[in-house]
Design a protein around this motif. Structure first.
Motif, short mmCIF file in Angstrom:
data_model
loop_
_atom_site.label_atom_id
_atom_site.label_comp_id
_atom_site.label_asym_id
_atom_site.label_seq_id
_atom_site.Cartn_x
_atom_site.Cartn_y
_atom_site.Cartn_z
N ALA A 42 -0.35 -0.53 -63.08
CA ALA A 42 -1.71 -0.80 -62.60
C ALA A 42 -1.97 -0.01 -61.32
O ALA A 42 -3.09 0.47 -61.09
CB ALA A 42 -1.90 -2.30 -62.37
N SER A 46 -4.86 2.70 -60.92
CA SER A 46 -5.83 2.43 -59.87
C SER A 46 -6.01 3.64 -58.96
O SER A 46 -7.13 4.03 -58.62
CB SER A 46 -5.37 1.23 -59.04
OG SER A 46 -6.19 1.04 -57.91
N LYS A 53 -7.12 -2.60 -58.80
CA LYS A 53 -6.36 -3.15 -59.93
C LYS A 53 -7.14 -4.30 -60.58
O LYS A 53 -7.09 -4.46 -61.80
CB LYS A 53 -4.98 -3.62 -59.46
CG LYS A 53 -4.04 -2.47 -59.12
CD LYS A 53 -2.62 -2.94 -58.88
CE LYS A 53 -2.47 -3.49 -57.48
NZ LYS A 53 -1.05 -3.80 -57.16
#
Length: 208
Positions: A42, A46, A53
């Motif tokens: 994540a 991101s 996230k």
């Protein structure tokens, strides 16, 4: 491709969400293609997409879903949309341009190809449902090609002999795509594909 000017204001938010999902999935393929699946998280998504996230998990339930959806997304973008939407009167030109489009995509998007291959190898070992989803998507892509050929050539889908020839073209096309992805012999592969097209279309015309 959706024409943004024809979309109502109430639908623009939905379109924006679809575009963000596709941006995330595209980035996932790039991350895996460049850095390997061990670096997919994540946090890396991101950072690459430029969103939080929390925003990522607004669009997807889990990292598992992100990996699966990115593989399905690849199978969607590898099929040249413009070619599917274009009107054709000659099935030979359609099939040649279809493979040319796929060949160009593979050549220009080697990172995405590696990303897909890595995700496919990883998920196929762990998840039987993943393989079913991939197979369903591949079959759908094949069905679209056969439908287009039937429309161009005005073929009856109940003709077993014709359907068998179209099935052979399906199998061959899949093999050619794999070969294009793994080699630098683009011109030779495309020439061979054209020769096969002429042979198969000739057999269909003999039937009709």
């Amino acid at each position: 491709m959706v024409n943004k000017r024809t979309i109502k204001a109430s639908d623009k938010r939905m379109l924006k969400g679809i575009e963000m999902k596709e941006k995330i999935l595209h980035s996932v393929l790039e991350i895996v293609g460049l850095k390997g699946i061990q670096n997919l998280s994540a946090s890396t998504i991101s950072e690459k997409v430029g969103i939080s996230k929390a925003n990522i998990f607004h669009h997807f339930k889990s990292m598992k879903e992100i990996r699966v959806e990115s593989a399905l997304y690849f199978l969607k973008i590898i099929r040249p949309q413009a070619i599917e939407e274009k009107e054709y009167s000659d099935p030979r030109i359609y099939l040649i341009e279809l493979m040319d489009g796929i060949s160009d995509f593979l050549e220009k998007n080697s990172v995405l190809v590696r990303g897909y291959g890595t995700i496919f190898s990883n998920e196929s070992l762990l998840d039987e449902e993943f393989m079913k989803l991939i197979d369903r998507t591949v079959q759908n892509n094949k069905g679209m090609v056969k439908k287009k050929l039937r429309e161009i050539m005005k073929l009856d889908e109940n003709n077993k002999a014709t359907e068998e020839i179209l099935f052979c073209l399906d199998i061959a096309r899949e093999g050619y795509i794999t070969y294009l992805a793994d080699s630098f012999m683009k011109e030779r592969v495309l020439a061979s594909w054209t020769a096969l097209i002429d042979l198969m279309l000739g057999k269909i015309r003999e039937i009709h």
